[in-house]
Design a protein around this motif. Structure first.
Motif, PDB file in Angstrom:
ATOM      1  N   ALA A  76       0.834  -1.209   0.000  1.00  0.00           N
ATOM      2  CA  ALA A  76       0.000   0.000   0.000  1.00  0.00           C
ATOM      3  C   ALA A  76       0.865   1.254   0.000  1.00  0.00           C
ATOM      4  CB  ALA A  76      -0.945  -0.010   1.202  1.00  0.00           C
ATOM      5  N   VAL A  77       1.968   1.227   0.749  1.00  0.00           N
ATOM      6  CA  VAL A  77       2.874   2.382   0.774  1.00  0.00           C
ATOM      7  C   VAL A  77       3.569   2.549  -0.574  1.00  0.00           C
ATOM      8  CG1 VAL A  77       4.937   3.354   1.844  1.00  0.00           C
ATOM      9  CG2 VAL A  77       3.212   2.253   3.268  1.00  0.00           C
ATOM     10  N   LEU A  78       4.004   1.443  -1.180  1.00  0.00           N
ATOM     11  CA  LEU A  78       4.641   1.535  -2.495  1.00  0.00           C
ATOM     12  C   LEU A  78       3.701   2.151  -3.524  1.00  0.00           C
ATOM     13  CD1 LEU A  78       6.496  -1.893  -2.733  1.00  0.00           C
ATOM     14  CD2 LEU A  78       7.573   0.364  -2.684  1.00  0.00           C
ATOM     15  N   LEU A  79       2.441   1.753  -3.492  1.00  0.00           N
ATOM     16  CA  LEU A  79       1.458   2.289  -4.434  1.00  0.00           C
ATOM     17  C   LEU A  79       1.178   3.765  -4.164  1.00  0.00           C
ATOM     18  CD1 LEU A  79      -0.909  -0.782  -4.422  1.00  0.00           C
ATOM     19  CD2 LEU A  79       0.173   0.130  -6.462  1.00  0.00           C
ATOM     20  N   ALA A  80       1.189   4.156  -2.909  1.00  0.00           N
ATOM     21  CA  ALA A  80       0.987   5.572  -2.577  1.00  0.00           C
ATOM     22  C   ALA A  80       2.209   6.397  -2.978  1.00  0.00           C
ATOM     23  CB  ALA A  80       0.711   5.723  -1.087  1.00  0.00           C
ATOM     24  N   ARG A  81       3.383   5.840  -2.806  1.00  0.00           N
ATOM     25  CA  ARG A  81       4.640   6.560  -3.044  1.00  0.00           C
ATOM     26  C   ARG A  81       4.940   6.731  -4.517  1.00  0.00           C
ATOM     27  NH1 ARG A  81       9.588   3.850  -0.058  1.00  0.00           N
ATOM     28  NH2 ARG A  81       8.515   4.734   1.763  1.00  0.00           N
ATOM     29  N   HIS A  82       4.640   5.714  -5.325  1.00  0.00           N
ATOM     30  CA  HIS A  82       5.034   5.713  -6.742  1.00  0.00           C
ATOM     31  C   HIS A  82       3.791   5.698  -7.628  1.00  0.00           C
ATOM     32  CE1 HIS A  82       9.131   5.056  -5.446  1.00  0.00           C
ATOM     33  NE2 HIS A  82       8.774   3.959  -4.802  1.00  0.00           N
ATOM     34  N   GLU A  83       3.531   6.817  -8.278  1.00  0.00           N
ATOM     35  CA  GLU A  83       2.320   6.946  -9.086  1.00  0.00           C
ATOM     36  C   GLU A  83       2.295   5.978 -10.263  1.00  0.00           C
ATOM     37  OE1 GLU A  83       1.413  11.682  -8.189  1.00  0.00           O
ATOM     38  OE2 GLU A  83       2.033  11.035 -10.198  1.00  0.00           O
ATOM     39  N   GLY A  84       3.468   5.639 -10.810  1.00  0.00           N
ATOM     40  CA  GLY A  84       3.500   4.729 -11.945  1.00  0.00           C
ATOM     41  C   GLY A  84       2.929   3.361 -11.643  1.00  0.00           C
ATOM     42  N   LEU A  85       2.891   2.972 -10.344  1.00  0.00           N
ATOM     43  CA  LEU A  85       2.356   1.669  -9.962  1.00  0.00           C
ATOM     44  C   LEU A  85       0.834   1.676  -9.876  1.00  0.00           C
ATOM     45  CD1 LEU A  85       4.903   0.646  -7.163  1.00  0.00           C
ATOM     46  CD2 LEU A  85       5.046   0.294  -9.630  1.00  0.00           C
ATOM     47  N   ARG A  86       0.244   2.857  -9.853  1.00  0.00           N
ATOM     48  CA  ARG A  86      -1.231   2.967  -9.818  1.00  0.00           C
ATOM     49  C   ARG A  86      -1.720   3.750 -11.035  1.00  0.00           C
ATOM     50  NH1 ARG A  86      -1.826   8.093  -7.083  1.00  0.00           N
ATOM     51  NH2 ARG A  86       0.027   8.575  -5.839  1.00  0.00           N
ATOM     52  N   THR A  87      -1.142   3.418 -12.172  1.00  0.00           N
ATOM     53  CA  THR A  87      -1.448   4.110 -13.421  1.00  0.00           C
ATOM     54  C   THR A  87      -2.039   3.137 -14.432  1.00  0.00           C
ATOM     55  OG1 THR A  87       0.285   5.776 -13.112  1.00  0.00           O
ATOM     56  CG2 THR A  87      -0.443   5.376 -15.364  1.00  0.00           C
ATOM     57  N   ARG A  88      -3.022   3.597 -15.164  1.00  0.00           N
ATOM     58  CA  ARG A  88      -3.530   2.862 -16.326  1.00  0.00           C
ATOM     59  C   ARG A  88      -2.942   3.506 -17.575  1.00  0.00           C
ATOM     60  NH1 ARG A  88      -9.760   2.946 -14.240  1.00  0.00           N
ATOM     61  NH2 ARG A  88      -9.682   1.131 -12.852  1.00  0.00           N
ATOM     62  N   TYR A  89      -2.469   2.687 -18.478  1.00  0.00           N
ATOM     63  CA  TYR A  89      -1.809   3.177 -19.686  1.00  0.00           C
ATOM     64  C   TYR A  89      -2.729   2.941 -20.876  1.00  0.00           C
ATOM     65  CZ  TYR A  89       2.108   3.201 -16.512  1.00  0.00           C
ATOM     66  OH  TYR A  89       2.929   3.444 -15.424  1.00  0.00           O
ATOM     67  N   ARG A  90      -3.013   4.016 -21.619  1.00  0.00           N
ATOM     68  CA  ARG A  90      -4.005   3.952 -22.684  1.00  0.00           C
ATOM     69  C   ARG A  90      -3.341   4.254 -24.025  1.00  0.00           C
ATOM     70  NH1 ARG A  90      -9.374   6.896 -20.015  1.00  0.00           N
ATOM     71  NH2 ARG A  90      -9.690   5.339 -18.364  1.00  0.00           N
ATOM     72  N   ASP A  91      -3.461   3.311 -24.944  1.00  0.00           N
ATOM     73  CA  ASP A  91      -2.880   3.458 -26.277  1.00  0.00           C
ATOM     74  C   ASP A  91      -3.879   4.164 -27.180  1.00  0.00           C
ATOM     75  OD1 ASP A  91      -1.538   3.309 -28.616  1.00  0.00           O
ATOM     76  OD2 ASP A  91      -1.452   1.132 -28.740  1.00  0.00           O
TER      77      ASP A  91
END
Length: 580
Positions: A76-91
């Motif tokens: 949970a801390v890693l996801l809060a700290r690093h935005e790239g881990l809670r990102t959806r990537y849209r092509d």
């Protein structure tokens, strides 16, 4: 007891994963265009869906008495700290990254009976479970699983999209995961960091756009002279596989340590210089132009950045005439220069490269010829005297393992340079590069490092230390446009593109190299149409390039080898409209 039964490992017993929710909350939600690094990976994804690095798998270290709750809190801390881990990537158009401010990640928790093999083996089993299904492109870019025994977590594994992390970022995640598991007080998001959203905004600035444009100009210059295939060898077998040979050499690490102390350069540069000298001796090129990878982690703001920054670069390494120490310094300078031009819009690079390929009549492979993922600790090795190095050579080994199918003729991966030199050499085509060839190249690198450990080597001494002869090519081979070309392979592509008994290539026709005579058809009447058809068939033929000239004729004569029998209608290079 037999030897095989002594070595047999007990089976890994894992239960089916039980889902555990990991709720997370971040500081912001936003959507912006992708970074240059993300665009680079997205472009690669479109052509490499089955590549082993579409996602990056890693073991996450666990030790001591930690439970599932500790892992949940840490994630949970890693996801809060690093935005790239809670990102959806849209092509989309344009491709975007959408950061979530909150959500839930599902952690897979498996049970094990504790009697199985070591943690790493269990982690690899967890990773295989994670990869049983493809990563959901509409979901979060990572998945994590743990194995627990009587309440204690004994192993953990992560699989993460390359859009969210490169290998440098994965190392940061692994370090922070281990730190937070070991120290509860470290489980806090901390001060805001440089995030992929911030990187995208930075890259949109005028200064950064100019730098990206300069990088593309550098690429254009190098692609205009880079060989289609640096390691062009004849076929030695009718069929082949994808194989990796791994060198494990304490002697090589000791030698690199001694050379580093003398030259004050990185061990990666030392190994690259040795690889370059070996390849130059085998290929006959006085200067090597080849793809590599740049981590692009320059400056303090990117030191702890979790995102994908690595991009391909083109390295120019002059080899001829250098003593070894000078070659090491040249390698270091060459890497720095190529890294200066390693941030660019990958889609623009692809468009530019396609034009260059069309004009030159080549098909490039952008898999890196040399890639270093070895950490530079700077710790000197133990006794690196000549006697100690020679003694250590007794433990040198080269092992073979199968690899997923690939299109690279050769790829060197420097995995470790401290204490033990671990250098992998991968080929996707053992028809042209046999396992014995891989082994001889790796041992030649070790030979050169060991010889250079005692002192600088002249160019002649380098050749003697490598102990390899140039590649044997038949008398009909030609060197055209910086490429070693096998006319028989050009003929094979012609037959694939136009069918049998339609075209004939001549290695030399008057003052022109590689001239193709071919009978016109309903669909192919002009040199431009012939060139387009040939280029569509060229991929996968590393020792062929497109004919320099096309001669369109009425029909194939009775004796195609006699040029005088061909009734010429029109001719041209196929690249420039209007020739006749």
């Amino acid at each position: 007891m037999t030897r095989s039964s002594r070595l047999r490992r007990p089976p890994i017993l894992l239960s089916a994963p039980e889902p555990v929710a990991v709720a997370f909350t971040g500081q912001r939600a936003a959507e912006k265009p992708m970074t240059l690094g993300q665009l680079n990976i997205l472009e690669w994804f479109r052509n490499a869906s089955g590549h082993p690095y579409v996602t990056i798998g890693a073991e996450l270290a666990v030790c001591g008495d930690v439970g599932v709750a500790d892992v949940v809190e840490t994630i949970a801390v890693l996801l809060a700290r690093h935005e790239g881990l809670r990102t959806r990537y849209r092509d989309g158009d344009p491709p975007t990254q959408q950061v979530l401010d909150s959500g839930v990640l599902t952690l897979g928790v498996c049970s094990t009976d504790g009697s199985g093999p070591d943690r790493s083996a269990i982690a690899q089993r967890l990773l295989r479970q994670l990869r049983a299904e493809p990563l959901d492109p509409a979901g979060l870019p990572l998945r994590i699983a743990v194995a627990e025994n009587t309440g204690t977590v004994v192993a953990a594994a992560m699989d993460i999209s390359h859009l969210a992390a490169d290998f440098g970022a994965v190392e940061i995640i692994k370090q922070e995961f281990a730190q937070m598991l070991a120290d509860r007080s470290a489980r806090r998001a901390g001060l805001p960091r440089h995030q992929p959203l911030d990187q995208a905004e930075l890259e949109s600035s005028p200064a950064q756009r100019r730098q990206a444009e300069m990088a593309l100009r550098y690429w254009r210059e190098q692609l205009s002279r880079m060989p289609q295939c640096l390691y062009a060898t004849p076929r030695t077998a009718p069929s082949g596989d994808s194989v990796c040979a791994g060198l494990s050499s304490v002697a090589g690490a000791l030698a690199a340590s001694a050379i580093a102390a003398r030259t004050r350069t990185s061990r990666a540069s030392i190994v690259l210089a040795a690889v370059g000298a070996v390849l130059a001796q085998r290929t006959g090129y006085r200067e090597l132009v080849f793809p590599a990878l740049a981590g692009n982690r320059f400056g303090p703001r990117l030191a702890g950045y979790v995102g994908t920054l690595a991009q391909g670069c083109l390295t120019v390494l002059p080899v001829a005439g250098h003593d070894f120490d000078a070659l090491v310094r040249t390698a270091w300078t060459a890497v720095l220069e190529s890294c200066r031009h390693s941030r660019y819009d990958a889609f623009h690079r692809v468009e530019m490269a396609r034009r260059i390929e069309h004009d030159r009549g080549v098909r490039f492979n952008y898999e890196p010829l040399f890639n270093s993922v070895a950490a530079e600790t700077g710790v000197p090795s133990r006794d690196s005297s000549p006697a100690a190095i020679e003694q250590a050579r007794r433990s040198t080994s080269v092992s073979l393992r199968p690899m997923p199918a690939g299109s690279s003729q050769l790829r060197f991966d420097l995995c470790q340079a401290d204490h033990v030199l671990r250098l992998d050499l991968w080929t996707g085509d053992t028809r042209r590069v046999s396992p014995d060839e891989l082994r001889s190249l790796l041992l030649a690198v070790e030979n050169l490092l060991v010889a250079a450990a005692a002192g600088d080597l002249s160019a002649e001494e380098i050749r003697a230390a490598v102990r390899l002869e140039p590649i044997t090519r038949g008398p009909d081979w030609v060197l055209a446009d910086s490429c070693w070309v096998e006319p028989a392979e050009v003929q094979r592509v012609l037959d694939e593109a136009f069918g049998p008994d339609v075209a004939k290539v001549f290695a030399q026709a008057g003052d022109r190299q590689l001239v193709a005579y071919l009978a016109e058809s309903e669909s192919v009447r002009t040199p431009e149409q012939a060139h387009a058809r040939y280029m569509a068939a060229l991929a996968g033929h590393p020792t062929a390039i497109a004919p320099r000239h096309y001669v369109m004729c009425a029909a194939m004569p009775a004796d195609p080898a006699d040029r005088s029998q061909w009734r010429v209608l029109r001719s041209g290079d196929g690249r420039s409209p209007g020739e006749s």
